[in-house]
Scaffold this motif. Structure first.
Motif, PDB file in Angstrom:
ATOM      1  N   LYS A   1       0.866  -1.175   0.000  1.00 39.69           N
ATOM      2  CA  LYS A   1       0.000   0.000   0.000  1.00 39.69           C
ATOM      3  C   LYS A   1       0.904   1.226   0.000  1.00 39.69           C
ATOM      4  O   LYS A   1       1.717   1.407   0.903  1.00 39.69           O
ATOM      5  CB  LYS A   1      -0.907   0.003   1.222  1.00 39.69           C
ATOM      6  CG  LYS A   1      -1.817   1.221   1.308  1.00 39.69           C
ATOM      7  CD  LYS A   1      -2.694   1.153   2.543  1.00 39.69           C
ATOM      8  CE  LYS A   1      -3.619   2.377   2.635  1.00 39.69           C
ATOM      9  NZ  LYS A   1      -4.486   2.323   3.839  1.00 39.69           N
TER      10      LYS A   1
ATOM     11  N   TYR B   1      -2.284   3.805  -3.571  1.00 42.24           N
ATOM     12  CA  TYR B   1      -2.210   2.712  -4.528  1.00 42.24           C
ATOM     13  C   TYR B   1      -1.984   1.398  -3.778  1.00 42.24           C
ATOM     14  O   TYR B   1      -1.138   1.327  -2.883  1.00 42.24           O
ATOM     15  CB  TYR B   1      -1.069   2.938  -5.528  1.00 42.24           C
ATOM     16  CG  TYR B   1      -1.100   4.295  -6.187  1.00 42.24           C
ATOM     17  CD1 TYR B   1      -1.943   4.543  -7.267  1.00 42.24           C
ATOM     18  CD2 TYR B   1      -0.296   5.332  -5.723  1.00 42.24           C
ATOM     19  CE1 TYR B   1      -1.975   5.793  -7.869  1.00 42.24           C
ATOM     20  CE2 TYR B   1      -0.322   6.579  -6.323  1.00 42.24           C
ATOM     21  CZ  TYR B   1      -1.162   6.803  -7.396  1.00 42.24           C
ATOM     22  OH  TYR B   1      -1.199   8.029  -7.983  1.00 42.24           O
ATOM     23  N   ILE B   2      -2.751   0.383  -4.150  1.00 47.71           N
ATOM     24  CA  ILE B   2      -2.623  -0.953  -3.554  1.00 47.71           C
ATOM     25  C   ILE B   2      -2.483  -1.964  -4.677  1.00 47.71           C
ATOM     26  O   ILE B   2      -3.285  -1.981  -5.612  1.00 47.71           O
ATOM     27  CB  ILE B   2      -3.839  -1.295  -2.673  1.00 47.71           C
ATOM     28  CG1 ILE B   2      -3.985  -0.298  -1.523  1.00 47.71           C
ATOM     29  CG2 ILE B   2      -3.721  -2.709  -2.120  1.00 47.71           C
ATOM     30  CD1 ILE B   2      -5.214  -0.533  -0.662  1.00 47.71           C
ATOM     31  N   GLY B   3      -1.459  -2.794  -4.604  1.00 47.96           N
ATOM     32  CA  GLY B   3      -1.266  -3.827  -5.619  1.00 47.96           C
ATOM     33  C   GLY B   3       0.085  -4.502  -5.473  1.00 47.96           C
ATOM     34  O   GLY B   3       0.834  -4.264  -4.521  1.00 47.96           O
TER      35      GLY B   3
ATOM     36  N   THR C   1      -1.896  -2.096  -9.961  1.00 48.31           N
ATOM     37  CA  THR C   1      -3.186  -1.984  -9.304  1.00 48.31           C
ATOM     38  C   THR C   1      -4.284  -2.526 -10.214  1.00 48.31           C
ATOM     39  O   THR C   1      -4.038  -2.885 -11.378  1.00 48.31           O
ATOM     40  CB  THR C   1      -3.479  -0.509  -8.961  1.00 48.31           C
ATOM     41  OG1 THR C   1      -3.651   0.236 -10.181  1.00 48.31           O
ATOM     42  CG2 THR C   1      -2.325   0.098  -8.170  1.00 48.31           C
ATOM     43  N   LYS C   2      -5.507  -2.568  -9.696  1.00 48.90           N
ATOM     44  CA  LYS C   2      -6.620  -3.076 -10.502  1.00 48.90           C
ATOM     45  C   LYS C   2      -6.962  -2.120 -11.642  1.00 48.90           C
ATOM     46  O   LYS C   2      -7.617  -2.529 -12.616  1.00 48.90           O
ATOM     47  CB  LYS C   2      -7.844  -3.289  -9.615  1.00 48.90           C
ATOM     48  CG  LYS C   2      -8.376  -2.033  -8.978  1.00 48.90           C
ATOM     49  CD  LYS C   2      -9.600  -2.327  -8.129  1.00 48.90           C
ATOM     50  CE  LYS C   2     -10.170  -1.040  -7.512  1.00 48.90           C
ATOM     51  NZ  LYS C   2     -11.368  -1.319  -6.697  1.00 48.90           N
TER      52      LYS C   2
END
Length: 424
Positions: free
Chosen positions: A370, A382-384, A398-399
């Motif tokens: 994260k 941003y998460i990924g 990320t998505k």
């Protein structure tokens, strides 16, 4: 409605799963902490002496996707689907074989032939199939650490072939039962690719047809059954198939050959399922098995949608199901990368050298992070999955797409690399 949250106490003892709302309350009050993100597990700050309610783990192994369901009585509290990468493994092995064959043809070096390393042990499976068995076992053992599982149910075979091939084996009661009809219909749909055997029409209502008419001594054995649309079934009537397809010799040859041919890839699928069954027995838990026809019978009777994780919940003897979750965890097998130090192009020629250092600034490629960026042109959260570089400038997948040039100073690891990607 998401999955229940898995709970363990401070001694790592599995407890009853709780709802997401209860988990949030425990986390906010400081009575628990996040132990693992996927599957989401919390750990209590104290030991608990209560005996948890035993749970049943149900598996629906598939060629590409495996369904997992955790049941507490008749209540489904956790669902997941594992997406296998068997085809990727097969493609990688074929590419390696082609490169090695190319080197042999170029005669770049000579090596004495070795044959003693070609002996395969009993129960050997191709790597693409062995991967599926190992992946399922990994998640079975992982869930056992966090939940009080006391039994496993597995869909061992897709069809009850013994009863299909010989309907008289258990008497007239089974032959005329509802479940037997599901076994036969599912088998025929898979065998004839859900198309009319005579005209090839798809997406129409199909009827079970006797290749050799019953009026002329035909039997109900599976080798004498096919699928036909209503016009073809009425047009054929009680004619012999040779007379009906007299003007279509190619169709006649194909139908007669396909009637005797078993399901495609049945040997590979069955060997994988038996290998999985034998490995599950080694866990020491009681393992119950059922057929795919029975799974569909239960699912249709309970009016549940067709999904892999709900198929897993319907494996075996099921009277009622209380589905507490409609958002299963999607687990995609990604692998752990390659050990090759020399990167090659599509022709096998070296083009780059890989560094031995895999951890940079405390992060490793594949970690789920994260990043909260507070300054610059890329302000946001941003998460990924992260792609690490020695420079400390990372990329995050990320998505919504790939974000480049994120400094490691903004990153916080929320799940370490374990060879899987997760989504909902």
């Amino acid at each position: 409605m998401s999955n229940f949250v898995l709970v363990i106490d401070t001694n790592r003892k599995p407890l009853n799963p709780c709802t997401p709302g209860v988990a949030r309350s425990l986390l906010k009050s400081g009575k628990a902490k996040v132990f693992r993100r996927f599957p989401f597990t919390i750990v209590l700050n104290k030991a608990v002496d209560d005996k948890p309610i035993p749970m049943q783990l149900k598996l629906d192994p598939g060629s590409k996707v495996t369904g997992i369901a955790l049941l507490q009585g008749e209540k489904v509290v956790f669902g997941a689907e594992i997406i296998h990468r068997g085809q990727q493994i097969k493609d990688a092995l074929e590419s390696r074989r082609a490169l090695r064959r190319g080197r042999r043809n170029r005669k770049t070096r000579y090596r004495q032939p070795r044959f003693l390393n070609r002996n395969r042990p009993d129960g050997w499976l191709a790597p693409s199939l062995q991967h599926r068995v190992e992946t399922i076992l990994t998640w079975v053992n992982r869930l056992r650490r966090y939940t009080p599982i006391e039994g496993i149910s597995q869909e061992l075979v897709r069809f009850d072939l013994q009863h299909i091939e010989n309907p008289e084996i258990s008497g007239i009661e089974y032959q005329q039962g509802t479940l037997f009809g599901y076994e036969v219909r599912e088998y025929l749909l898979a065998k004839w690719s859900r198309k009319c055997a005579y005209c090839g029409k798809e997406n129409v209502l199909l009827q079970i047809e006797h290749i050799h008419p019953k009026a002329k001594g035909g039997t109900n054995r599976i080798s004498n059954l096919c699928l036909a649309c209503e016009p073809c079934n009425i047009k054929k009537g009680t004619q012999d198939i040779e007379a009906f397809l007299k003007k279509k010799p190619d169709v006649l040859k194909r139908v007669l050959a396909q009637a005797k041919r078993p399901l495609k890839d049945a040997a590979a699928v069955n060997s994988t399922r038996w290998a999985l069954f034998n490995r599950l027995k080694q866990t020491g838990l009681p393992v119950k098995v059922a057929s795919g026809g029975k799974t569909k019978f239960n699912r249709c009777r309970l009016e549940l949608p067709k999904t892999h994780w709900l198929d897993a919940a319907c494996v075996g003897n099921v009277e009622q199901l209380d589905v507490k979750t409609i958002q299963p965890l999607l687990i995609k097998a990604m692998g752990h990368g390659t050990r090759q130090m020399c990167g090659t192009d599509k022709y096998g020629f070296p083009i780059r050298h890989r560094s031995r250092t895999q951890i940079h600034q405390g992060f490793q490629t594949g970690d789920i992070v994260k990043a909260v960026v507070t300054s610059g042109k890329k302000i946001g959260t941003y998460i990924g999955r992260v792609l690490c570089r020695a420079s400390g400038s990372f990329d995050i997948a990320t998505k919504d797409g790939r974000v480049q040039g994120i400094s490691h100073k903004y990153c916080q690891a929320i799940h370490r690399k374990d060879g899987y990607a997760y989504s909902w």
